[in-house]
Write an enzyme that holds these catalytic residues in place. Structure first.
Site, short mmCIF file in Angstrom:
data_model
loop_
_atom_site.label_atom_id
_atom_site.label_comp_id
_atom_site.label_asym_id
_atom_site.label_seq_id
_atom_site.Cartn_x
_atom_site.Cartn_y
_atom_site.Cartn_z
N CYS A 177 0.83 -1.21 0.00
CA CYS A 177 0.00 0.00 0.00
C CYS A 177 0.86 1.26 0.00
O CYS A 177 1.53 1.52 -1.00
CB CYS A 177 -0.99 -0.07 1.16
N HIS A 223 -3.28 -4.80 1.67
CA HIS A 223 -2.64 -5.19 2.93
C HIS A 223 -2.79 -6.70 3.14
O HIS A 223 -3.84 -7.15 3.57
CB HIS A 223 -3.32 -4.48 4.11
N GLU A 241 -1.14 -8.24 5.41
CA GLU A 241 -0.85 -8.47 6.84
C GLU A 241 -2.09 -8.30 7.71
O GLU A 241 -2.06 -8.58 8.89
CB GLU A 241 0.29 -7.54 7.29
N1 GLN Z 1 -3.63 6.41 0.95
C1 GLN Z 1 -2.34 6.17 1.52
C2 GLN Z 1 -1.27 6.95 0.79
O1 GLN Z 1 -1.52 7.51 -0.21
C3 GLN Z 1 -2.01 4.69 1.51
C4 GLN Z 1 -3.02 3.94 2.34
C5 GLN Z 1 -2.51 2.70 2.97
O2 GLN Z 1 -1.29 2.45 3.08
N2 GLN Z 1 -3.44 1.92 3.47
O3 GLN Z 1 -0.17 7.00 1.22
#
Ligand code: GLN
Length: 191
Positions: free
Chosen positions: A79, A171, A173
């Site tokens: 992410c 994610h 995890e």
């Molecule tokens: N929206 C976040 C970003 O742009 C990432 C979100 C996440 O890691 N769950 O950094």
């Protein structure tokens, strides 16, 4: 036993740690350049990529971490961690990042926190479907040279690999399934 670091700035650090310990790794929180010395691979967790990027700069970690990964240290970004790895962020964002992977990402493209969802993905090389949690997730808009798509969701790649780097929009995890951590550690981390 493999020694895996988790970038210890913010985000889902403990959850990655629990998964790695469950599959028999030693884990270390990586907060400053010297912490990089004794690890065989690193996880860049989710969180907020803008503040993670800034803190990487402030802590003096950005350059040593970039060099270590560029030299071949296995890295798995989930992410926001994937955003840190991306060479390009849609809109020509200049936000601080490692910028090592040949992918173009669009932040928050799967919607707001309220639009978070869980789905099961078919992953190349894994026999079971993989549960994946998407939270304000970045979408991969394009992949360049050397990038292999391991899983897609609705016609966009969501899990990609480029040599020693693995990146997921989601994610892994936050589920009970350790398969992707096992994939990273057993297939990408030497030891
Ligand atoms: N929206 C976040 C970003 O742009 C990432 C979100 C996440 O890691 N769950 O950094």
């Amino acid at each position: 036993m493999k020694n895996i670091g988790i970038l210890g700035i913010q985000g889902a650090i403990e959850e990655h740690e629990a998964m790695l310990q469950a599959i028999g790794c030693n884990t270390f929180w990586i907060k400053e350049p010297k912490d990089l010395r004794h690890i065989d691979g690193i996880i860049l967790p989710g969180g907020e990529s803008t503040s993670m990027g800034k803190q990487l700069e402030w802590s003096g970690m950005m350059e040593p971490l970039r060099k270590a990964i560029a030299k071949g240290m296995p890295a798995f970004g989930t992410c926001a961690g994937m955003i840190l790895l991306a060479k390009e962020i849609e809109g020509n964002s200049l936000q601080s990042r490692l910028g090592l992977m040949n992918i173009v990402v669009k932040r928050n493209a799967y919607g707001s926190q309220l639009d978070s969802f869980v789905t099961d993905l078919d992953v190349a090389g894994l026999s079971q479907r993989l549960p994946a949690v998407f939270i304000r997730a970045p979408r991969i808009e394009a992949c360049g040279d050397g990038v292999e798509t391991l899983a897609s969701y609705r016609n966009h790649p969501v899990l990609v690999r480029q040599g020693n780097m693995l990146a997921a929009s989601f994610h892994p995890e936050l589920t009970e399934c350790t398969d992707l951590h096992r994939y990273f550690v057993s297939r990408m981390v030497a030891g």
